[in-house]
Design an enzyme around this catalytic site. Structure first.
Site, short mmCIF file in Angstrom:
data_model
loop_
_atom_site.label_atom_id
_atom_site.label_comp_id
_atom_site.label_asym_id
_atom_site.label_seq_id
_atom_site.Cartn_x
_atom_site.Cartn_y
_atom_site.Cartn_z
N ARG A 88 0.86 -1.17 -0.08
CA ARG A 88 0.11 0.02 0.04
C ARG A 88 0.81 1.25 -0.14
NH1 ARG A 88 -5.23 1.08 -1.06
NH2 ARG A 88 -5.56 -0.75 -0.01
N ARG A 111 0.84 -6.01 -9.58
CA ARG A 111 1.34 -5.57 -8.51
C ARG A 111 1.72 -6.29 -7.50
NH1 ARG A 111 -3.38 -2.88 -5.25
NH2 ARG A 111 -5.18 -4.32 -5.47
N HIS A 189 -0.43 3.78 -10.34
CA HIS A 189 -1.31 4.24 -9.12
C HIS A 189 -0.39 5.02 -8.24
CE1 HIS A 189 -4.15 4.10 -5.75
NE2 HIS A 189 -4.90 2.89 -6.28
N ASP A 234 -12.89 9.89 -5.83
CA ASP A 234 -12.40 8.93 -6.60
C ASP A 234 -12.93 8.96 -8.14
OD1 ASP A 234 -11.72 6.53 -7.75
OD2 ASP A 234 -12.47 5.13 -6.09
N GLU A 293 -2.92 9.60 -10.77
CA GLU A 293 -2.52 8.24 -11.34
C GLU A 293 -2.60 8.70 -12.99
OE1 GLU A 293 -4.76 4.81 -9.96
OE2 GLU A 293 -5.23 6.03 -8.22
#
Length: 336
Positions: A88, A111, A189, A234, A293
């Site tokens: 994270r 990832r 990201h 978001d 991003e």
């Protein structure tokens, strides 16, 4: 004849010395070591003490420091450096799927895959002079092929420029031998480290269309002069410019995002209530992070066998310019 032989020997000796010096300099600039939980990582040591750290697990950049040893990226205080859990923070790679926009696990498998150092990469676009870089490679495993039945080569060059800029160059090639094309969505990201999310603004995306993930991806047009934050955000901004700026007033620092081959941009901060539901994010971590991003989402990339897709992300940090309390973003967005 003896004189000619002497000259040849001198040339060979000079080349050997130069080559040896270059190898020694490279070894000092690129350090392969162990990170948290004994995971392999690479540290790039740049000019005037700048540095970048990248884990081979996820090919994930987890640290980017300037010449003052200031950290530019955010990593959660509760980040779990233990496969198969993604890390994270830093710069996770979302491939071959962004979010849950498809049949795979959210953000795909790149990832939380183990990458290797690419010891024999094909030629890249000429690299930045006096830069330090590492080449990484991801190939699908048999488990990957069960959930996404496509063969590919993903080559990633991570570069630390002489001025401390961080550059990620991606090359993804369809290596299917049965003539099958494939499509994918993608994002870097990036978690930026900020002083206080309430003091941050994003410029360069105003007046653009976006998909609001908090409203079932309904399409809207941004009406503000800049993006500011006082609640959960978001959004997927569409057809974005090649440059975006993230202004941190308290730190008097502006991040400049330059991108090529990545037409979209995601802006995300979970805010207080959502942060409490994320097990690997500290309750107050949302205050010190902002994700902007560089992405390719609205129009998935389609590759025929043998075709290759290329994308480039360049991140830099510059002092913010103020005039009567307002940041002059034009200098940032229009500058070289």
């Amino acid at each position: 004849m003896m004189r000619l032989l002497h000259i040849v020997v001198c040339i060979i000796s000079a080349f050997t010395i130069t080559f040896t010096e270059n190898v020694e300099a490279y070894n000092k600039s690129v350090e392969i070591t162990k990170g948290i939980n004994d995971l392999d990582k690479v540290i790039l040591h740049g000019y005037k003490g700048t540095s970048v750290e990248v884990y081979l697990y996820g090919a994930q950049v987890t640290s980017w420091k300037n010449e003052h040893n200031e950290e530019m990226l955010f990593v959660s205080s509760k980040a779990i450096f233990k496969p198969p859990k993604p890390i994270r923070g830093g710069i996770p790679i979302c491939f071959p799927q962004f979010s849950n926009l498809g049949p795979l696990q959210s953000h795909g498998f790149a990832r939380n895959s183990f990458w290797t150092i690419d010891i024999d990469p094909p030629p890249f676009t000429p690299n930045v002079t006096n830069s330090v870089f590492v080449d990484l490679l991801l190939l699908p495993t048999e488990e990957d092929l069960k959930i996404w039945p496509h063969r590919f080569e993903y080559r990633l060059r991570i570069t630390l420029g002489p001025k401390g800029d961080l550059i990620l160059t991606s090359r993804i090639k369809n290596t299917n031998t049965d003539g099958t094309p494939f499509t994918f969505t993608f994002a870097h990201h990036t978690y930026f480290s900020v002083s206080n999310i309430s003091e941050v603004r994003v410029e360069g995306l105003e007046k653009l269309d976006y998909l609001d993930n908090l409203k079932n991806r309904t399409r809207f047009t941004d009406q503000g002069d800049a993006i500011t934050f006082n609640s959960e955000t978001d959004k997927i901004y569409l057809s974005t410019p090649s440059k975006i700026s993230v202004l941190d007033n308290e730190k008097n620092r502006t991040f400049v995002i330059r991108k090529d081959g990545l037409p979209d941009a995601v802006v995300w901060n979970p805010w207080a209530e959502k942060a409490k539901t994320i097990v690997d994010l500290g309750e107050d971590d949302y205050k010190q992070m902002l994700c902007v991003e560089a992405a390719a989402i609205e129009k998935p990339i389609k590759l025929m066998p043998g075709e290759e897709w290329k994308a480039r992300l360049e991140l830099s940090a510059v002092p913010s310019c103020y005039f009567r309390g307002k940041n002059d973003s034009n200098k940032v967005l229009e500058g070289t």
